[in-house]
Structures are given as structure tokens and as C-alpha cells.
Design a protein around this motif. Structure first.
Motif, mmCIF file in Angstrom:
data_model
loop_
_atom_site.group_PDB
_atom_site.id
_atom_site.type_symbol
_atom_site.label_atom_id
_atom_site.label_comp_id
_atom_site.label_asym_id
_atom_site.label_seq_id
_atom_site.Cartn_x
_atom_site.Cartn_y
_atom_site.Cartn_z
ATOM 1 N N CYS A 31 0.831 -1.205 0.000
ATOM 2 C CA CYS A 31 0.000 0.000 0.000
ATOM 3 C C CYS A 31 0.865 1.255 0.000
ATOM 4 N N PHE A 32 1.973 1.218 0.737
ATOM 5 C CA PHE A 32 2.857 2.387 0.782
ATOM 6 C C PHE A 32 3.463 2.645 -0.596
ATOM 7 N N VAL A 33 3.904 1.576 -1.256
ATOM 8 C CA VAL A 33 4.510 1.733 -2.589
ATOM 9 C C VAL A 33 3.490 2.267 -3.584
ATOM 10 N N ILE A 34 2.235 1.801 -3.491
ATOM 11 C CA ILE A 34 1.205 2.212 -4.444
ATOM 12 C C ILE A 34 0.676 3.602 -4.125
ATOM 13 N N LEU A 35 0.458 3.891 -2.839
ATOM 14 C CA LEU A 35 -0.191 5.140 -2.462
ATOM 15 C C LEU A 35 0.787 6.300 -2.299
ATOM 16 N N TYR A 36 2.063 6.015 -2.118
ATOM 17 C CA TYR A 36 3.031 7.095 -1.915
ATOM 18 C C TYR A 36 3.010 8.126 -3.040
ATOM 19 N N PRO A 37 3.068 7.710 -4.321
ATOM 20 C CA PRO A 37 3.046 8.736 -5.385
ATOM 21 C C PRO A 37 1.756 9.557 -5.385
ATOM 22 N N LEU A 38 0.620 8.910 -5.093
ATOM 23 C CA LEU A 38 -0.652 9.639 -5.097
ATOM 24 C C LEU A 38 -0.718 10.649 -3.950
ATOM 25 N N ILE A 39 -0.277 10.234 -2.767
ATOM 26 C CA ILE A 39 -0.283 11.150 -1.620
ATOM 27 C C ILE A 39 0.667 12.322 -1.859
ATOM 28 N N TYR A 40 1.845 12.035 -2.406
ATOM 29 C CA TYR A 40 2.803 13.110 -2.697
ATOM 30 C C TYR A 40 2.243 14.051 -3.766
ATOM 31 N N MET A 41 1.546 13.500 -4.743
ATOM 32 C CA MET A 41 0.936 14.303 -5.799
ATOM 33 C C MET A 41 -0.088 15.277 -5.225
ATOM 34 N N ILE A 42 -0.952 14.769 -4.345
ATOM 35 C CA ILE A 42 -1.976 15.617 -3.727
ATOM 36 C C ILE A 42 -1.330 16.670 -2.843
ATOM 37 N N SER A 43 -0.288 16.283 -2.098
ATOM 38 C CA SER A 43 0.385 17.225 -1.208
ATOM 39 C C SER A 43 1.011 18.370 -1.989
ATOM 40 N N CYS A 44 1.637 18.067 -3.119
ATOM 41 C CA CYS A 44 2.308 19.110 -3.905
ATOM 42 C C CYS A 44 1.324 19.981 -4.670
ATOM 43 N N ALA A 45 0.204 19.397 -5.118
ATOM 44 C CA ALA A 45 -0.723 20.135 -5.970
ATOM 45 C C ALA A 45 -1.418 21.268 -5.225
ATOM 46 N N PHE A 46 -1.458 21.206 -3.890
ATOM 47 C CA PHE A 46 -2.184 22.219 -3.114
ATOM 48 C C PHE A 46 -1.258 22.986 -2.161
ATOM 49 N N ARG A 47 0.018 23.086 -2.509
ATOM 50 C CA ARG A 47 0.945 23.867 -1.709
ATOM 51 C C ARG A 47 1.528 24.993 -2.564
ATOM 52 N N ALA A 48 1.999 26.018 -1.901
ATOM 53 C CA ALA A 48 2.637 27.133 -2.603
ATOM 54 C C ALA A 48 4.014 26.699 -3.093
ATOM 55 N N PRO A 49 4.475 27.258 -4.227
ATOM 56 C CA PRO A 49 5.808 26.881 -4.731
ATOM 57 C C PRO A 49 6.923 27.113 -3.725
ATOM 58 N N ALA A 50 6.779 28.124 -2.868
ATOM 59 C CA ALA A 50 7.830 28.402 -1.888
ATOM 60 C C ALA A 50 8.009 27.260 -0.894
ATOM 61 N N ASP A 51 6.955 26.471 -0.658
ATOM 62 C CA ASP A 51 7.055 25.342 0.274
ATOM 63 C C ASP A 51 8.020 24.268 -0.220
ATOM 64 N N MET A 52 8.274 24.222 -1.530
ATOM 65 C CA MET A 52 9.188 23.213 -2.059
ATOM 66 C C MET A 52 10.632 23.495 -1.621
ATOM 67 N N LYS A 53 10.927 24.751 -1.279
ATOM 68 C CA LYS A 53 12.275 25.101 -0.809
ATOM 69 C C LYS A 53 12.407 25.028 0.703
ATOM 70 N N ASP A 54 11.292 24.785 1.384
ATOM 71 C CA ASP A 54 11.300 24.725 2.844
ATOM 72 C C ASP A 54 11.604 23.296 3.287
ATOM 73 N N PRO A 55 12.738 23.031 3.911
ATOM 74 C CA PRO A 55 13.072 21.647 4.296
ATOM 75 C C PRO A 55 12.171 21.082 5.378
ATOM 76 N N THR A 56 11.425 21.943 6.089
ATOM 77 C CA THR A 56 10.538 21.442 7.143
ATOM 78 C C THR A 56 9.218 20.932 6.598
ATOM 79 N N VAL A 57 8.919 21.232 5.340
ATOM 80 C CA VAL A 57 7.664 20.781 4.724
ATOM 81 C C VAL A 57 7.923 19.468 4.007
#
Length: 304
Positions: A31-57
Motif C-alpha cells: 500500500c505504501f509503494v502504491i499510495l506514496y506517489p498519489l499522496i505526494y501528488m496531492i500534497s504538492c498540488a495544493f501547496r505554494a511553490p515556496a514550500d518546495m524550498k522549505d526543508p521542514t515541509v
């Protein structure tokens, strides 16, 4: 004797408990292998671009936003693109299901000379990549009698209607296996009532093959939905979801960034939003048809 039986029961309980724990970790890992890309996709799609440079996110965005999704939808011209994709996808899938069902029924229930050879050729369609026949098909559709079918939906509809669409060999195999499993008495009763072969198929066999039809339809929709190679060969003026996703870097650079200095890490949010838009309709369709899909897979003999 009593102590021996007690020790045997304890060993069985220990073995059952150990297998339950191992099964949990196996399923959890899958489940982790299958769902990991989907969860990461959802997490990135609704965050600000600046969060990608924040190591705490990592998973939960610090700044939730819908602007990235809205901008991506505008860049992809999502409603027009979705309409074009559905027009090609649903039409080709329906034609492919009908043609493959009739072909699979013929291989399963009728005996004629060369039946095994023809079925072997049909199954070989699974192994032949579309790149091998792309040039002959392009030349055929470019000079299809007096017509030029390039940039015409017929260049996708005709192969699907003739049982030569994307992965048609597998779909013919599924229908053949399914119809072989239906009792012969159904056909005999229909013939006694005066039905011919085609009417027997339409009135008796097809209604009993609902699971197989839904399974093949789902397969066909997914393959046509994800196809970009065949579409890019036959269409130069058309836009589908798969083609948009293939060219998303170019589309974002032209329509959104426009020379702005955006780091590759920040661009991930728009790319993941595009991936989420591409996969969401198929996931929603699968959620509603999951039970019928599983039943069709089991009864067709594809499941071990």
C-alpha cells in the motif's frame, strides 16, 4: 497425550499469529509503494511553490492554496482538452468493447477451420508494440481512398471498430475466457426458442457477461486515456490529456512562466497538479466500478 495436543494447538496459534503479522507488513508495504506517489501528488498540488524550498515541509503544506491548481487548469485548457479526450476515449472504448466481445464469443463458442491459428494471431496483438505498425497505419489513413483521415477521429475509431485498437488482443482473450465459462445450456435454450447466433449473443450471452464488459471497458478507457503515442502520430491539431501531460514543461514555460526565473524544484507543484488532473477522472471511475471490475477479472480467468 493431552500435553502433545496442547503443544500442537499452541504451535498452530503461533504460526497463525506470525502469518497475520507478516501479512500485515506485506500489505502495508505494498500500500505504501502504491499510495506514496498519489499522496505526494496531492500534497504538492495544493501547496505554494515556496514550500518546495522549505526543508521542514514534507507532507503537510505550510501554505495551502488553490492557485497552483487553477493555473494548471488554465494552462492545460482543461475543459476543452477533457472534452476532446472523452470524445475520442469513450467512442473508441465502446467500439472496441463491442468488436472484441463479438470476436471473443466467436472464438469461444464456434468451431471452424483455422480457429486456433487465428486466435493465436489475435493474442500476438498483445506483443506487437504500436511503434512497429505506426508508419504503415499513417500511410494507410493518409491515403484512405480519396480521403485523408489524419487529424480525423475516424483514424482512431476504425481500428477500434475492427478489433484492432490498443491492446485488443488482451480484450479478445478476456471475452473468450469468459464466454467459455458460461454453460452451453443457455445457447441451447435460445436456439430452441428460434434465436440465431447473433440474437443469442445479444439477448442471452451478453447480459450474462456484464462483468467482462465492464472489465474490458475499464481497460480500454485507461489505455486510450493514457495513450499519447498513437494520438501524436495521427493528430497534429488535436489535444488530449495525455498529450498535455507529455508537453507540460513546454506549456508551463510558454503560458505561465514566460521567462520568469522559476527553479526546477518549484516547478514540481505545477507538474504534480497536472498529473493529479490527468489521473483523477480514471480514479473516480474505478471507485464506482471496482466491484464489477474485480468480478470480471476473477471470472475471466486472469486471476490466479
Amino acid at each position: 497425550m493431552y500435553s502433545r495436543e496442547k503443544s500442537l494447538i499452541l504451535r498452530r496459534k503461533a504460526g497463525s499469529y506470525t502469518w497475520s503479522v507478516l501479512r500485515f507488513f506485506i500489505v502495508f508495504g505494498m500500500c505504501f509503494v502504491i499510495l506514496y506517489p498519489l499522496i505526494y501528488m496531492i500534497s504538492c498540488a495544493f501547496r505554494a511553490p515556496a514550500d518546495m524550498k522549505d526543508p521542514t515541509v514534507v507532507w503537510i503544506p505550510r501554505h495551502l492554496t488553490l492557485s497552483v491548481m487553477q493555473e494548471t487548469m488554465k494552462v492545460m485548457d482543461i475543459w476543452k482538452t477533457l472534452g476532446t479526450t472523452l470524445f475520442l476515449n469513450i467512442g473508441c472504448s465502446l467500439l472496441q468493447v463491442i468488436s472484441c466481445a463479438v470476436t471473443g464469443y466467436g472464438f469461444a463458442r464456434f468451431r471452424f477451420r483455422g480457429r486456433r491459428l487465428l486466435f493465436g494471431i489475435a493474442v500476438l496483438m498483445i506483443l506487437v508494440p504500436p511503434q512497429i505498425i505506426a508508419i504503415p497505419q499513417y500511410m494507410l489513413f493518409r491515403s484512405f481512398g480519396p480521403f485523408n483521415l489524419i487529424n480525423n477521429p475516424l483514424c482512431m475509431y476504425l481500428p477500434a471498430a475492427m478489433g484492432c485498437g490498443i491492446k485488443s488482443g488482451l480484450m479478445i482473450f478476456i471475452f473468450r475466457q469468459f464466454f467459455k465459462g458460461l454453460p452451453r445450456e443457455l445457447e441451447d435454450a435460445a436456439y430452441l426458442d428460434g434465436c440465431g447466433p447473433f440474437r443469442t449473443f445479444a439477448k442471452v450471452m451478453a447480459p450474462n457477461a456484464k462483468g467482462a464488459f465492464i472489465t474490458v471497458f475499464l481497460f480500454s478507457v485507461v489505455w486510450y486515456w493514457n495513450d499519447f503515442y498513437v494520438s501524436s502520430v495521427f493528430f497534429t491539431k488535436n489535444q488530449t490529456i495525455a498529450l498535455c501531460l507529455k508537453n507540460i514543461n513546454v506549456l508551463l514555460s510558454q503560458a505561465l512562466f514566460n521567462g520568469t526565473d522559476v527553479s526546477p524544484r518549484e516547478q514540481i507543484v505545477w507538474m504534480e497538479a497536472a498529473c493529479l488532473l490527468a489521473v483523477a477522472p480514471v480514479l473516480i471511475m474505478y471507485i464506482f466500478l471496482q466491484r464489477h471490475f474485480t468480478e470480471g477479472i476473477e471470472r475471466s480467468g486472469l486471476a490466479g
